[in-house]
Design a protein around this motif. Structure first.
Motif, mmCIF file in Angstrom:
data_model
loop_
_atom_site.group_PDB
_atom_site.id
_atom_site.type_symbol
_atom_site.label_atom_id
_atom_site.label_comp_id
_atom_site.label_asym_id
_atom_site.label_seq_id
_atom_site.Cartn_x
_atom_site.Cartn_y
_atom_site.Cartn_z
ATOM 1 N N ALA A 77 0.840 -1.197 0.000
ATOM 2 C CA ALA A 77 0.000 0.000 0.000
ATOM 3 C C ALA A 77 0.875 1.246 0.000
ATOM 4 C CB ALA A 77 -0.913 -0.005 1.214
ATOM 5 N N CYS A 78 0.552 2.197 -0.869
ATOM 6 C CA CYS A 78 1.297 3.446 -0.968
ATOM 7 C C CYS A 78 0.332 4.628 -0.830
ATOM 8 C CB CYS A 78 2.042 3.531 -2.301
ATOM 9 S SG CYS A 78 3.332 2.271 -2.514
ATOM 10 N N TYR A 79 0.888 5.784 -0.494
ATOM 11 C CA TYR A 79 0.048 6.938 -0.208
ATOM 12 C C TYR A 79 0.656 8.209 -0.800
ATOM 13 C CZ TYR A 79 -1.828 3.644 3.162
ATOM 14 O OH TYR A 79 -2.373 2.522 3.734
ATOM 15 N N VAL A 80 -0.219 9.073 -1.279
ATOM 16 C CA VAL A 80 0.165 10.408 -1.720
ATOM 17 C C VAL A 80 -0.487 11.382 -0.750
ATOM 18 C CG1 VAL A 80 0.082 12.118 -3.568
ATOM 19 C CG2 VAL A 80 0.300 9.671 -4.122
ATOM 20 N N ILE A 81 0.334 12.174 -0.064
ATOM 21 C CA ILE A 81 -0.170 13.015 1.022
ATOM 22 C C ILE A 81 0.077 14.484 0.710
ATOM 23 C CG2 ILE A 81 -0.106 13.461 3.497
ATOM 24 C CD1 ILE A 81 1.074 10.691 3.898
ATOM 25 N N ASN A 82 -0.992 15.252 0.755
ATOM 26 C CA ASN A 82 -0.913 16.695 0.529
ATOM 27 C C ASN A 82 -1.395 17.421 1.775
ATOM 28 O OD1 ASN A 82 -2.991 19.151 -0.513
ATOM 29 N ND2 ASN A 82 -0.872 19.284 -1.202
ATOM 30 N N SER A 83 -0.644 18.427 2.221
ATOM 31 C CA SER A 83 -1.040 19.218 3.382
ATOM 32 C C SER A 83 -1.653 20.535 2.915
ATOM 33 C CB SER A 83 0.158 19.498 4.294
ATOM 34 O OG SER A 83 -0.240 20.223 5.436
ATOM 35 N N ASN A 84 -2.934 20.697 3.204
ATOM 36 C CA ASN A 84 -3.644 21.928 2.860
ATOM 37 C C ASN A 84 -3.524 22.895 4.031
ATOM 38 O OD1 ASN A 84 -5.429 23.983 2.270
ATOM 39 N ND2 ASN A 84 -7.084 22.641 1.635
ATOM 40 N N THR A 85 -2.720 23.929 3.884
ATOM 41 C CA THR A 85 -2.475 24.872 4.979
ATOM 42 C C THR A 85 -3.675 25.765 5.249
ATOM 43 O OG1 THR A 85 -1.589 26.621 3.551
ATOM 44 C CG2 THR A 85 -0.040 24.938 4.329
ATOM 45 N N THR A 86 -4.646 25.789 4.352
ATOM 46 C CA THR A 86 -5.849 26.642 4.371
ATOM 47 C C THR A 86 -5.543 28.088 4.000
ATOM 48 O OG1 THR A 86 -5.830 27.330 6.720
ATOM 49 C CG2 THR A 86 -6.818 25.195 6.219
ATOM 50 N N ILE A 87 -4.287 28.403 3.719
ATOM 51 C CA ILE A 87 -3.941 29.776 3.301
ATOM 52 C C ILE A 87 -3.066 29.742 2.050
ATOM 53 C CG2 ILE A 87 -4.224 30.936 5.515
ATOM 54 C CD1 ILE A 87 -1.193 30.633 5.959
ATOM 55 N N GLU A 88 -3.345 28.801 1.153
ATOM 56 C CA GLU A 88 -2.591 28.726 -0.093
ATOM 57 C C GLU A 88 -3.012 29.859 -1.033
ATOM 58 O OE1 GLU A 88 -0.210 26.685 -0.417
ATOM 59 O OE2 GLU A 88 -0.603 25.163 1.127
ATOM 60 N N ASN A 89 -2.204 30.084 -2.051
ATOM 61 C CA ASN A 89 -2.515 31.073 -3.081
ATOM 62 C C ASN A 89 -3.825 30.685 -3.773
ATOM 63 O OD1 ASN A 89 -2.635 32.629 -5.436
ATOM 64 N ND2 ASN A 89 -0.427 32.621 -5.711
ATOM 65 N N PRO A 90 -4.871 31.528 -3.706
ATOM 66 C CA PRO A 90 -6.165 31.167 -4.306
ATOM 67 C C PRO A 90 -6.075 30.879 -5.796
ATOM 68 C CG PRO A 90 -6.387 33.094 -2.885
ATOM 69 C CD PRO A 90 -4.916 32.833 -3.035
ATOM 70 N N ALA A 91 -5.117 31.489 -6.475
ATOM 71 C CA ALA A 91 -4.990 31.286 -7.921
ATOM 72 C C ALA A 91 -4.650 29.848 -8.264
ATOM 73 C CB ALA A 91 -3.924 32.217 -8.490
ATOM 74 N N ASP A 115 -2.619 0.295 -5.799
ATOM 75 C CA ASP A 115 -3.009 0.435 -4.393
ATOM 76 C C ASP A 115 -2.357 1.699 -3.827
ATOM 77 O OD1 ASP A 115 -3.846 0.147 -1.821
ATOM 78 O OD2 ASP A 115 -2.734 -1.699 -1.388
ATOM 79 N N VAL A 116 -2.843 2.834 -4.348
ATOM 80 C CA VAL A 116 -2.334 4.147 -3.958
ATOM 81 C C VAL A 116 -3.516 4.985 -3.498
ATOM 82 C CG1 VAL A 116 -1.151 6.243 -4.696
ATOM 83 C CG2 VAL A 116 -0.416 4.023 -5.585
ATOM 84 N N THR A 117 -3.409 5.584 -2.340
ATOM 85 C CA THR A 117 -4.485 6.399 -1.774
ATOM 86 C C THR A 117 -4.024 7.836 -1.619
ATOM 87 O OG1 THR A 117 -5.270 4.479 -0.530
ATOM 88 C CG2 THR A 117 -6.090 6.645 0.158
ATOM 89 N N PHE A 118 -4.856 8.760 -2.098
ATOM 90 C CA PHE A 118 -4.559 10.189 -1.923
ATOM 91 C C PHE A 118 -5.177 10.661 -0.613
ATOM 92 C CE2 PHE A 118 -5.670 14.673 -2.232
ATOM 93 C CZ PHE A 118 -4.456 15.235 -2.607
#
Length: 654
Positions: A107-121, A143-146
């Motif tokens: 099992a593998c994972y792709v992880i993104n951290s949403n800071t909630t203050i990213e550039n809206p563009a 078997d990859v989960t985002f």
């Protein structure tokens, strides 16, 4: 031409297929994959840039395949910037090959951290990348989960900076914001995943040549490319592009264009043209990628941070370039960019700071005095600018875009986070102050425009001073606030008891005694439920906005906790109780000395840091003359760079 020293006939035939330019790209690419699986060494007697790129990429892909063959999964941290896209493309290629060869995969994972203050563009771009990734995963049955993670509420920029008033990170200061907003949430997610699945190796896209500072840090850690390393916290890490140049990164992304016969790999995005376009916009439109067999790559090094990031200096060069190079597309961000510049310009304005300490020395009973936080007035001003920009954006959306806004700087949850912090520190003049500002701006038409920005000149941070307040019991005005003490409210507690609710208790950090506090909703971490926040703010605007000025600011805290609008972990009530007690002590002291300007009064009746050290029987360097006033003017230059809240000295901080 590609050559192999192998005498095995199958290996030679595969190399011949690779060299036959009359064959289709798909057939030649399959031969490349087979060569890699067989671990056959080949080299080029006259390598082109494309061939060199393949050789470099294959080293990383083989290392990633080796990780999978050891039984470990990959956890790829992504921001969908150029470096993380590069790592993701390499990792997915490795995963595809492993699955094709063995018929299964860890099992593998792709992880993104949403800071909630990213550039809206970048919102549309992020969404498109995520959708392309999900389609790719499904197409190849991987078997990859985002996973998208978020920082804890107590780390949110709105709560920390606009709420508590902690100074944003300026150049030369510690960058703990990136740790709180990105690193910690990802590590927390990986730790939770490790309990549910196989051991994971983190794939990270840091490169030595990003900057000299980065290079030195990586060298000090002993970082090397394509080797599984053990981090300081025991986390396993691999750095596939550690030794790559920025040109290599752009070259790989360019050669992942699935529509081109010249493509090296078919990755999760059909092409990375959008990535290139965004960086081009952030580089004044001058990001020309001339990648050919013998061409040079003039890839830009534009960088994207959080929309309010001040570390880059007096200007966010990338955001400014986006607006200037394509005003038709990005001019709507001009106001947000001006707000960011305003916050940078007020860095050295000590009149915009709060001097009153939020902790105390338990040995001496003294409170520190030093301008460590933004004042309440400054925080209110920034919130008004943010809400005004939101209101103007909403007006535009209603007129031109079917009500769909391009950004929202303050949502319902963030508004309550800010209001909660203001109330905890008794900063605001009455209950629900932040919500009233929202109502007056969004519903009553008030507007606050950012005027001409004039940067405050750099000054030395004034030396810390100390003041001792009378004992809290001696000056307490509990009777004027319904006998409230911290989170204890006898009336609310009795009402809850009559309904059969369980009354929580905690140990008071100041008295050492157990005491009852108002009931609250428990959660693993502090949370503000999204729907409840929206319903309450709208209800406030229609029903409570006319009466909120009648109530003390602490009323907000008790309302939020009693109604589950703010949910706390098991230990946070102790922190909230102490913070309320400290702020109540300052308010009682202000009434006791009958002064309008508490800061001015406190400074006049304070002692120097050296005098305070003598009270603690601490050793001072050199001779100290209590009458030498010049000694008190000295400032530790490392103070700003190592800035931490005074309250972090206490073990109660959340």
């Amino acid at each position: 031409m590609w050559i192999t020293n192998s005498e095995h006939n199958d290996h030679i035939q595969l190399v011949n297929i690779i060299n036959n330019l009359n064959l289709s790209h798909a057939i030649r690419n399959n031969a490349w994959s087979k060569i890699s699986e067989l671990n056959v060494h080949i080299y080029n007697d006259r390598p082109s840039m494309r061939d060199e790129m393949r050789e470099l990429a294959e080293l990383s892909i083989k290392a990633l395949v080796a990780v999978l063959e050891s039984g470990k999964g990959l956890a790829i941290s992504v921001s969908f910037g150029k470096d993380s896209n590069c790592c993701l493309a390499l990792s997915l290629e490795a995963i595809k090959r492993f699955k094709r060869k063995y018929g299964f995969m860890p099992a593998c994972y792709v992880i993104n951290s949403n800071t909630t203050i990213e550039n809206p563009a970048l919102d549309d771009y992020f969404n498109a990348m995520q959708q392309s990734l999900n389609v790719f995963i499904k197409k190849h049955d991987l078997d990859v989960t985002f996973i998208e993670v978020h920082p804890d509420t107590t780390s949110h920029w709105h709560y920390v900076t606009i709420g508590r008033g902690k100074m944003p990170r300026y150049p030369g200061m510690t960058r703990d914001c990136s740790v709180d907003l990105k690193v910690k949430p990802i590590k927390k997610a990986k730790k939770a995943l490790a309990k549910l699945t196989n051991e994971l190796v983190s794939v990270v896209g840091t490169r030595m040549n990003e900057s000299e500072e980065r290079k030195q840090k990586m060298m000090d850690r002993g970082d090397v490319a394509n080797t599984v390393l053990t981090g300081e916290d025991g986390d396993l890490v691999i750095l596939p592009i550690c030794d790559w140049e920025v040109d290599d990164v752009w070259a790989l992304l360019t050669y992942c264009d699935s529509s081109s016969e010249n493509a090296l790999y078919h990755s999760f995005a059909p092409s990375f043209d959008e990535t290139i376009d965004i960086y081009r916009s952030a580089n004044s439109g001058e990001c020309a990628l001339n990648v050919g067999d013998k061409g040079q790559s003039a890839a830009c090094g534009a960088r994207f941070g959080c929309i309010y990031c001040l570390v880059s200096g007096d200007k966010d060069k990338s955001l400014t370039a986006m607006i200037d190079s394509d005003p038709e597309r990005f001019s709507y961000l001009a106001g947000v960019n001006k707000l960011r510049d305003f916050m940078y310009a007020i860095r050295w304005d000590m009149d915009r700071r709060d001097w009153l300490g939020r902790s105390f020395d338990s040995d001496t009973g003294y409170y520190p005095l030093q301008p460590v936080y933004f004042s309440y007035e400054t925080r209110l001003e920034i919130l008004r600018y943010m809400l005004t920009l939101d209101a103007q954006e909403r007006e535009w959306a209603n007129q031109f875009n079917s009500g769909i806004v391009r950004f929202e700087l303050v949502n319902y949850q963030q508004l309550i986070e800010i209001d909660l912090a203001w109330s905890l520190y008794s900063a605001s003049p009455h209950a629900f102050t932040a919500l009233l500002e929202y109502h007056e701006i969004h519903n009553c038409g008030k507007r606050y425009e950012i005027g001409e920005i004039v940067a405050a000149p750099k000054v030395s941070i004034p030396a810390k001073r100390w003041i001792k307040l009378p004992d809290a019991k001696e000056i307490s005005r509990k009777g004027e606030r319904h006998n409230r003490d911290g989170l204890s409210d006898p009336q609310l507690i009795e009402m809850a008891r009559e309904t059969g609710m369980e009354i929580p208790t905690l140990k008071d950090l100041f008295t050492g005694q157990q005491k009852e506090i108002v009931p609250f909703t428990k959660s693993k971490v502090m949370e503000v439920p999204e729907l409840d926040a929206a319903l309450f703010v709208e209800m406030f605007c229609s029903e409570l906005s006319d009466t909120c000025k009648q109530y003390d600011s602490s009323e907000s805290v008790f309302y939020y906790l009693s109604n589950g609008l703010v949910q706390l972990s098991g230990t946070q009530p102790t922190a909230f109780n102490a913070m309320l007690q400290l702020s109540q002590h300052w308010l009682d002291f202000k009434a006791h000395v009958a002064t309008e300007n508490l800061t001015e009064y406190a400074m006049k009746h304070s002692i120097s840091d050296r005098e305070h050290k003598l009270l603690k029987n601490e050793t001072t360097i050199g001779d100290f003359d209590l009458n030498d006033q010049t000694q008190d003017e000295a400032t530790d230059e490392s103070f700003e760079s190592g800035l931490l809240g005074f309250e972090e000295q206490l073990p109660l901080i959340f």
